[in-house]
Design an enzyme around this catalytic site. Structure first.
Site, mmCIF file in Angstrom:
data_model
loop_
_atom_site.group_PDB
_atom_site.id
_atom_site.type_symbol
_atom_site.label_atom_id
_atom_site.label_comp_id
_atom_site.label_asym_id
_atom_site.label_seq_id
_atom_site.Cartn_x
_atom_site.Cartn_y
_atom_site.Cartn_z
ATOM 1 N N LYS A 180 0.829 -1.215 0.000
ATOM 2 C CA LYS A 180 0.000 0.000 0.000
ATOM 3 C C LYS A 180 0.853 1.251 0.000
ATOM 4 C CE LYS A 180 -4.423 -1.502 1.816
ATOM 5 N NZ LYS A 180 -5.411 -1.344 2.885
ATOM 6 N N LYS A 224 -4.957 -9.962 -8.092
ATOM 7 C CA LYS A 224 -6.224 -10.120 -7.384
ATOM 8 C C LYS A 224 -7.290 -9.183 -7.978
ATOM 9 C CE LYS A 224 -7.924 -9.778 -2.633
ATOM 10 N NZ LYS A 224 -7.580 -9.626 -1.215
ATOM 11 N N LYS A 226 -11.385 -3.959 -6.058
ATOM 12 C CA LYS A 226 -12.293 -2.855 -6.353
ATOM 13 C C LYS A 226 -11.546 -1.540 -6.499
ATOM 14 C CE LYS A 226 -13.460 -3.154 -1.523
ATOM 15 N NZ LYS A 226 -14.467 -3.632 -0.606
#
Ligand code: TRP
Length: 333
Positions: free
Chosen positions: A116, A198, A201
């Site tokens: 992240k 993956k 969203k």
């Protein structure tokens, strides 16, 4: 097992972005199945969501939508405790105390933090770093026995166990040591266009990658028809066939078949017909869900009431633990 000694399940889901097929299979569908067997506490983790920048009105809306979706998927919010993390202040209180029992070195090793901070290089805030401490607080606050999560959260569960054990060693038996519950089929749904990544969203660069629970049927079908397959022509689950394997995983999750059953069913199918059949299985599974979701969202009065009631139920469940923790570390009553 009697009703009273049912194991307690806790899990959290972020309200950031439209829920995807990956969220449905990886989390929501499993949660619904578990809610038929266990006592469940499920949190819409809006406090975790603000570790990346959010539009406030959108975050508020998405939290309510996530709540409605969980209910639509069959998790009864009257039977189970489904609530917003930010409605229970004890999460923040416990996170602070646990943060004082977690080492910088442990948090630095978290792969999600590393990922992240690479993706949000302009906003590597302290919350992103201490995110796993808040997650540990979520779990330990409710004395959860089992924590259903995707593979990517395993490391955070390990950290939770380490911190809980450290805390118990220092102060006595305060926390239940939770177990991760990683579900095999559908634990990881991959992107339709880049099946080595993956399905996320937050992948807004290429909407064809991601199937949303709220996509209309024609859009779902289009995305599946354009899904990447592999070279070769057989429908087989294999490491060198990530696209086909991902589609088989999706089909198995939608229909309740095993992977070998799905492979047998598609023997002799071309990739075009295979992709259309997988798309249809998703359309069929999502239809009742979307209808119930829309019905619930139209009933704002009911939603407001049940969300408020569940905030109170969650706070009551958390109260004895946070009280014991405060007493244990030496805060006065
Ligand atoms: N970090 C989890 C995720 O991104 C969400 C989460 C927050 C969670 N708190 C939790 C999951 C507690 C399980 C238990 O998927």
């Amino acid at each position: 097992m009697g009703l009273s000694d049912k194991k307690r399940i806790f899990s959290g889901i972020q309200p950031s972005g439209y829920p995807t097929l990956g969220n449905y299979v990886g989390a929501i569908k499993n949660w619904a199945a578990l809610s038929r067997r266990f006592e469940c506490v499920f949190s819409v983790v809006d406090m975790h969501a603000v570790t990346v920048r959010q539009n406030p009105d959108e975050l508020r809306r998405k939290a309510v939508e996530m709540f409605a979706l969980l209910a639509a998927a069959g998790i009864d919010p009257e039977k189970h405790v489904v609530y917003f993390q930010s409605h229970v202040p004890a999460h923040a209180e416990l996170a602070w105390i646990l943060g004082c029992h977690t080492y910088m070195g442990e948090l630095s090793r978290m792969t999600q933090f590393k990922d992240k901070s690479a993706r949000h290089a302009d906003n590597i805030n302290a919350g992103l770093f201490t995110y796993p401490v808040l997650m540990a607080a979520d779990i330990l606050l409710y004395q959860a026995d089992l924590v259903p999560v995707g593979e990517d959260q395993k490391q955070h569960i390990e950290l939770t166990r380490d911190v809980a054990e450290r805390f118990n060693n220092l102060y006595g038996d305060i926390f239940t040591i939770p177990e991760g519950y990683i579900l095999e089929v559908g634990a990881r749904i991959m992107s339709l266009q880049e099946p080595d990544k993956k399905m996320s969203k937050s992948d807004t660069a290429n909407p064809g990658n991601v199937v949303s629970l709220l996509d209309p049927p024609d859009i779902i079908m289009k995305k599946f028809k354009r899904a990447v397959t592999d070279s070769g022509a057989d429908v087989r689950y294999a490491a060198d066939k990530p696209g086909v394997s991902n589609l088989l995983t999706i089909y198995a999750a939608m229909t309740g078949r095993t992977i070998p059953e799905a492979e047998a069913e598609f023997a002799g199918f071309g990739y075009g017909a295979f992709k259309a059949a997988v798309g249809e299985s998703v359309v069929a599974a999502f239809k009742p869900l979307r209808e119930e979701f829309e019905r619930l969202l139209a009933d704002q009065g009911y939603l407001d009431g049940i969300i408020r009631a569940n905030a109170g139920r969650a706070a009551a469940l958390a109260a004895p633990t946070i009280a014991r923790v405060k007493r244990a570390v030496g805060f006065s009553a």
